[in-house]
Design an enzyme around this catalytic site. Sequence first.
Site, short mmCIF file in Angstrom:
data_model
loop_
_atom_site.label_atom_id
_atom_site.label_comp_id
_atom_site.label_asym_id
_atom_site.label_seq_id
_atom_site.Cartn_x
_atom_site.Cartn_y
_atom_site.Cartn_z
N GLY A 327 -32.51 -18.77 95.25
CA GLY A 327 -33.97 -18.39 95.98
C GLY A 327 -34.23 -16.95 96.10
O GLY A 327 -35.49 -16.50 95.88
N TRP A 330 -34.87 -15.13 92.84
CA TRP A 330 -35.95 -15.48 92.28
C TRP A 330 -37.19 -14.55 92.67
O TRP A 330 -37.77 -14.17 91.87
CB TRP A 330 -36.55 -16.97 92.67
N HIS A 331 -37.01 -14.00 93.72
CA HIS A 331 -38.08 -13.19 94.54
C HIS A 331 -38.10 -11.72 94.02
O HIS A 331 -39.22 -11.03 94.07
CB HIS A 331 -37.74 -13.11 96.05
N GLY A 332 -36.94 -11.41 93.48
CA GLY A 332 -36.83 -10.01 92.97
C GLY A 332 -35.46 -9.74 92.33
O GLY A 332 -34.50 -10.33 92.53
N PHE A 525 -43.80 -10.91 92.76
CA PHE A 525 -42.65 -11.87 92.46
C PHE A 525 -42.89 -13.03 91.37
O PHE A 525 -41.87 -13.57 91.15
CB PHE A 525 -42.10 -12.59 93.82
#
Length: 525
Positions: A327, A330-332, A525
């Site tokens: 997770g 996923w953001h960066g 993102f």
Amino acid sequence: MLFNSFEFIFVFLPVTVFIFFFIGRRDASKHYKSAIVWLVITSLFFYAWWNPANLWLLGFSIVFNYLAGYLLRKKQGSTLNAKWLLIGAIAVNLGLIGYFKYASFFAASINALVGSNFQFGSTDLPLAISFFTFVQITYLVDAYQDETRDDNFSNYTLFVTFFPHLIAGPIVHHKDLMPQFADRSIYRFNSKYVAIGLTIFFMGLFKKVVFADPISAYVSPVFDAAAQGIPVTFFEAWVGALSYTLQLYFDFSGYSDMAIGAAYLFGIKLPLNFDSPYKASSIIDFWRRWHITLSNFLRDYLYIPLGGSRKGPFRRHLNLMITMLLGGLWHGAGWTFVLWGGLHGLYLVINHQWRSLRRQFGHDPNQSHWLYRGMSWLVTFVAVVVSWVLFRAASMQAATVLLGTMAGTNGISLPRGLESKLSVLGNVGFQFNGLSSSLNLSIAPVIQGITLLLLIAWFTPNTQQWMGKYNPIEIEPSTTPHWLDRVWQKWQWRPNMAWAIVGTLMTITALLNLTRVSEFLYFQF
């Protein structure tokens, strides 16, 4: 095109809504196909406004996943073949994200690890690739499980591209969104929908331009200084961390409101994505309130398939860590995001262990004394603030410097202007050495701005609570109603003159503050 731009507010949105209802009045005999096509065209235009070159990737993704979903719905061949088709289709989707979002990051990481000089080539990150890919993964799984049977390509394209959720969520399910477009009533102009939708939309705009954007002025100087190796003081480090904590809160809350409000102009209800997360009394509670649809996606499509909590405490904790690490990624594409996710995974493991320990001693984790709840809330909030430093920092080194300064490793230094008011703190190790001259922070505005926004985030109702029974989203209360909630209920939104005046003033204030159009933070993102 930004929700908080004059082009969107005064041209795109009103033109799209007007023509949608105009077509809807004339399109009943054709099952409103023209109205659907109109929304597809405008949504694609909305996406192309950023960079028309990215349309090919969005188009490929839509066509590929539509065909894969069609085959999954028809169950061509054996169930085993369908399962492998699902796995293959998901792999293609993740491969696209991997190439455009993470290829350079992984190449740089491997180079640093083994001393190589492999160059992958530069790739521009296509806008919203993570969101429209995750949305379509939900569709593939739903199609495999026979939870959607719509074969209409224009309907599917609208499901993916419907502009209120396209850029930064919420992550929607086909089975939840598209049946709403099958309701004939939404193609008739409804003044109630428009009034509620505009109210929520401009509430979100107000949060963005009046709360989030001004407080952002205190964020970049501190984090940029840390990235450049410029020393910052204890006070400045906390100012930067708290300012970013509030900027991200009101920025994402504002976007979520604007997305829900824009969709409701058409009579469409999007899922709740933000529910006062800084009121959370535990990290478990925080993730039930922050980016709710992403949390649900990670739970349903990663944590549960890994085994969830079904295979004992150790596997549950391992699954939590894996889920949160991914997770974070996923953001960066950066190790700071991975560490941020890992830190929240560790938080969740500790939280679950603590709840289990309390149960062993006969305490109900959901029932506790007000003092315990207050301490739990404070610990949770501080833990979240610490994690946001990793989330925002440009590098691990910058994050380490800021976190160390916040912990007092470089001394606890406060502005000299506070010495007369807080002189008692000098007896417990605090020093009044002033501020770093390079940052040019004004003490009074900084303290007043942070304090005001903290009070708003902690003690005022969120948009859903303000709207009361007129809220378009049916939600369950996150916590037991507090006496303060009962006080605020008297001031809930109603379609009357008083709220019309409040809404008008709020809208005018927001529009007057649109002097500098800034992107929403979650767009990256």
